[in-house]
Design an enzyme around this catalytic site. Structure first.
Site, PDB file in Angstrom:
ATOM      1  CE  LYS A 290     -25.733  14.688   7.399  1.00 60.69           C
ATOM      2  NZ  LYS A 290     -25.550  14.310   5.981  1.00 60.69           N
TER       3      LYS A 290
ATOM      4  NE  ARG B  60     -22.643  20.417   5.869  1.00 60.84           N
ATOM      5  CZ  ARG B  60     -23.957  20.169   5.809  1.00 60.84           C
ATOM      6  NH1 ARG B  60     -24.649  20.612   6.748  1.00 60.84           N
ATOM      7  NH2 ARG B  60     -24.453  19.376   4.861  1.00 60.84           N
TER       8      ARG B  60
ATOM      9  NE  ARG C 160     -31.455  14.612  -0.252  1.00 61.95           N
ATOM     10  CZ  ARG C 160     -30.436  14.875   0.574  1.00 61.95           C
ATOM     11  NH1 ARG C 160     -30.282  14.391   1.824  1.00 61.95           N
ATOM     12  NH2 ARG C 160     -29.397  15.658   0.251  1.00 61.95           N
TER      13      ARG C 160
ATOM     14  NE  ARG D 144     -30.925  19.494  -0.216  1.00 64.75           N
ATOM     15  CZ  ARG D 144     -30.232  19.057   0.910  1.00 64.75           C
ATOM     16  NH1 ARG D 144     -30.805  18.535   1.774  1.00 64.75           N
ATOM     17  NH2 ARG D 144     -29.129  19.572   0.979  1.00 64.75           N
TER      18      ARG D 144
ATOM     19  NE  ARG E  38     -25.013  18.976  -0.614  1.00 66.50           N
ATOM     20  CZ  ARG E  38     -25.924  18.108  -0.670  1.00 66.50           C
ATOM     21  NH1 ARG E  38     -26.669  17.838  -1.782  1.00 66.50           N
ATOM     22  NH2 ARG E  38     -26.458  17.432   0.278  1.00 66.50           N
TER      23      ARG E  38
END
Ligand code: AMP
Length: 218
Positions: A15, A90, A128, A160, A171
């Protein structure tokens, strides 16, 4: 009507990468609640301290906190021609508040749902990497950084905290429980456009562009 384009999808669907590209090409601001919260955490502000209690565990920051952040951000003059939202809303409560905020500004919410199979999500997030200087997002396999392991801008790449495997799984669980009901919510309003999020950044981007053309005609 001018639009607020919402990027919806599981963590690691791409995203942020796609939303940034679209924001640059159509010239409307990119707004990511995750980025705003991470900078608050970095600054050590009271908002940051509160948010970090939730973020470090992979949980959602309370609705009233993120709704307040978005309300303030949308009130800046640069959103009058539209905006790109990444990571907000969300929850259904956030979606309903957003609708009211956008109505006041004459903006219509449309959703690009980036669909990625569950099994790909953990793999993608763990690979990532983000530039500490310009914020550019890389993926060690599908969108690798230059050979010296640094960003094109020379910045250092970091992972992260919430991209650790145990946090990613939480998550994903939270996404299924709290965020995925938005797919139905926006489908019923005829405002959801689905994009297959598998493949390279370029492949997904061309699908995003086709979906945006459909949105323009709708
Ligand atoms: P993201 O960068 O969008 O993956 O967001 C990182 C983390 O920030 C999430 O796991 C949540 O803890 C928090 N967060 C970001 N956006 C929201 C939101 N709209 N509602 C609640 N929490 C959020």
């Amino acid at each position: 009507m001018k639009k607020a384009i919402i990027f919806l999808g599981p963590p690691g669907a791409g995203k942020g990468t796609q939303a940034t590209m679209v924001s640059q090409s159509i010239g409307v601001p990119y707004i990511s609640t995750g980025d705003i919260l991470r900078s608050a955490v970095k600054e050590g502000s009271s908002l940051g301290k509160k948010a970090n209690e939730y973020m470090s565990k992979g949980e959602l920051v309370p609705d009233e906190v993120v709704i307040g952040i978005i309300d303030e951000r949308l009130n800046r003059g640069d959103c009058k021609n539209g905006c790109i939202l990444d990571g907000f809303p969300r929850t259904i409560v956030q979606a309903v508040s957003l609708e009211n905020m956008l109505k006041e500004k004459g903006l219509e919410p449309v959703v690009l749902f980036i669909d990625v199979p569950d099994e790909e999500v953990v793999r993608r997030n763990s690979k990532r990497r983000i530039c500490d200087r310009c914020g550019r997002i890389y993926h060690l396999e599908t969108n690798p950084p230059p050979k010296d392991g640094k960003c094109e801008c020379g910045g250092f790449l970091y992972q992260r905290n919430d991209d650790r495997e145990d946090v990613i799984r939480e998550r994903l669980r939270v996404y299924r429980e709290k965020t995925s009901p938005l797919i139905d919510y926006y489908t019923k309003k005829n405002s959801l456009f689905k994009v297959n999020g598998s493949g390279s950044v370029e492949e997904v981007h061309s699908r995003v562009i086709s979906a945006l053309k459909k949105i323009d005609k709708a």
